[in-house]
Design a protein around this motif. Structure first.
Motif, mmCIF file in Angstrom:
data_model
loop_
_atom_site.group_PDB
_atom_site.id
_atom_site.type_symbol
_atom_site.label_atom_id
_atom_site.label_comp_id
_atom_site.label_asym_id
_atom_site.label_seq_id
_atom_site.Cartn_x
_atom_site.Cartn_y
_atom_site.Cartn_z
ATOM 1 N N ASP A 1 0.728 -1.167 0.225
ATOM 2 C CA ASP A 1 -0.152 0.009 -0.015
ATOM 3 C C ASP A 1 0.792 0.996 -0.028
ATOM 4 O O ASP A 1 1.639 1.371 1.103
ATOM 5 C CB ASP A 1 -0.874 -0.044 1.257
ATOM 6 C CG ASP A 1 -2.028 1.213 1.213
ATOM 7 O OD1 ASP A 1 -1.555 2.267 0.606
ATOM 8 O OD2 ASP A 1 -2.954 0.908 1.907
ATOM 9 N N HIS A 2 0.919 2.019 -1.005
ATOM 10 C CA HIS A 2 1.452 3.151 -0.980
ATOM 11 C C HIS A 2 0.747 4.429 -1.014
ATOM 12 O O HIS A 2 1.003 5.753 -1.543
ATOM 13 C CB HIS A 2 2.275 3.338 -2.677
ATOM 14 C CG HIS A 2 3.181 2.226 -2.806
ATOM 15 N ND1 HIS A 2 4.209 2.002 -2.546
ATOM 16 C CD2 HIS A 2 3.051 0.852 -3.406
ATOM 17 C CE1 HIS A 2 4.912 1.289 -3.044
ATOM 18 N NE2 HIS A 2 4.024 0.448 -3.515
ATOM 19 N N GLY A 3 -0.333 4.315 -0.134
ATOM 20 C CA GLY A 3 -1.001 5.570 0.000
ATOM 21 C C GLY A 3 -2.358 5.625 -0.970
ATOM 22 O O GLY A 3 -3.376 4.738 -1.039
ATOM 23 N N ILE A 4 -2.074 6.411 -2.007
ATOM 24 C CA ILE A 4 -2.965 6.609 -3.185
ATOM 25 C C ILE A 4 -2.969 5.362 -4.156
ATOM 26 O O ILE A 4 -4.159 5.193 -4.673
ATOM 27 C CB ILE A 4 -2.579 7.812 -3.916
ATOM 28 C CG1 ILE A 4 -2.681 9.098 -3.159
ATOM 29 C CG2 ILE A 4 -3.572 8.036 -5.236
ATOM 30 C CD1 ILE A 4 -2.192 10.353 -3.748
ATOM 31 N N TRP A 5 -1.926 4.733 -4.067
ATOM 32 C CA TRP A 5 -1.709 3.491 -4.911
ATOM 33 C C TRP A 5 -1.588 2.325 -4.208
ATOM 34 O O TRP A 5 -0.919 2.187 -3.343
ATOM 35 C CB TRP A 5 -0.695 3.767 -5.923
ATOM 36 C CG TRP A 5 -0.626 5.031 -6.954
ATOM 37 C CD1 TRP A 5 -0.413 6.300 -6.586
ATOM 38 C CD2 TRP A 5 -1.260 4.880 -8.048
ATOM 39 N NE1 TRP A 5 -0.786 7.348 -7.502
ATOM 40 C CE2 TRP A 5 -1.422 6.340 -8.444
ATOM 41 C CE3 TRP A 5 -2.063 3.821 -8.765
ATOM 42 C CZ2 TRP A 5 -2.078 6.638 -9.840
ATOM 43 C CZ3 TRP A 5 -2.582 4.222 -10.021
ATOM 44 C CH2 TRP A 5 -2.621 5.580 -10.503
ATOM 45 N N ILE A 6 -2.013 0.905 -4.887
ATOM 46 C CA ILE A 6 -1.801 -0.118 -4.133
ATOM 47 C C ILE A 6 -0.952 -0.928 -5.533
ATOM 48 O O ILE A 6 -1.255 -0.913 -6.705
ATOM 49 C CB ILE A 6 -3.050 -1.039 -4.046
ATOM 50 C CG1 ILE A 6 -3.664 -0.276 -3.054
ATOM 51 C CG2 ILE A 6 -2.762 -2.365 -3.747
ATOM 52 C CD1 ILE A 6 -3.371 -0.491 -1.428
ATOM 53 N N GLU A 7 -0.114 -1.621 -5.038
ATOM 54 C CA GLU A 7 0.726 -2.430 -6.005
ATOM 55 C C GLU A 7 0.568 -3.867 -5.764
ATOM 56 O O GLU A 7 0.841 -4.345 -4.457
ATOM 57 C CB GLU A 7 2.374 -2.063 -5.639
ATOM 58 C CG GLU A 7 3.175 -2.722 -6.676
ATOM 59 C CD GLU A 7 4.557 -2.434 -6.402
ATOM 60 O OE1 GLU A 7 5.674 -2.410 -7.306
ATOM 61 O OE2 GLU A 7 4.914 -1.610 -5.306
ATOM 62 N N LEU A 8 0.426 -4.669 -6.859
ATOM 63 C CA LEU A 8 0.393 -6.046 -6.726
ATOM 64 C C LEU A 8 1.406 -6.623 -7.887
ATOM 65 O O LEU A 8 1.373 -6.112 -8.977
ATOM 66 C CB LEU A 8 -1.099 -6.670 -6.976
ATOM 67 C CG LEU A 8 -2.098 -6.382 -6.326
ATOM 68 C CD1 LEU A 8 -3.532 -6.927 -6.732
ATOM 69 C CD2 LEU A 8 -1.932 -6.757 -4.752
ATOM 70 N N ALA A 9 2.234 -7.354 -7.243
ATOM 71 C CA ALA A 9 3.196 -7.891 -8.398
ATOM 72 C C ALA A 9 3.058 -9.269 -8.489
ATOM 73 O O ALA A 9 2.731 -10.145 -7.610
ATOM 74 C CB ALA A 9 4.752 -7.711 -7.709
#
Length: 122
Positions: A90-98
């Motif tokens: 969780d990057h705040g405004i953005w969620i990252e899934l790899a």
């Protein structure tokens, strides 16, 4: 939806007028793909999911849905669903899934929390 599938697309996106938080995240991830020993830029894709993008759009772009377990077919929300991404942050405004596919291909989904995409990961 932005689908960045090679070095040229990543470079163009970084030079464009995108959200500053997204630019920082993308720049960090792109820089990590290159060292003195390897360059994984052209075997890594980034899919930027924003307002209005749908699950069908994701499937059309990368060939899978993060909402469906590819092994047993369970869908998010069903009792036996198992998250199958390799990385979630969780990057705040953005969620990252790899997601990694073997040793030579990876896909990063960068999902804006303001998007209409299901917020199961937020």
């Amino acid at each position: 939806m932005l689908h960045l599938s090679d070095r040229a697309a990543i470079t163009a996106a970084l030079a464009s007028d995108i959200d500053p938080a997204l630019r920082d995240l993308l720049a960090t991830r792109a820089a990590a793909l290159v060292t003195d020993d390897y360059d994984l830029t052209d075997c890594t894709e980034f899919l930027i999911i924003e307002e209005g993008d749908t699950e069908a759009d994701i499937v059309a772009a990368v060939g899978f849905s993060p909402l469906i377990d590819p092994i047993d077919g369970y869908r998010f929300g069903e009792p036996n669903f198992q998250p199958w991404w390799d990385w979630r942050l969780d990057h705040g405004i953005w969620i990252e899934l790899a997601f990694s596919f073997g040793g030579d291909h990876g896909i990063h989904l960068l999902i804006c929390k303001a998007s209409s995409f299901p917020h199961f990961i937020c």
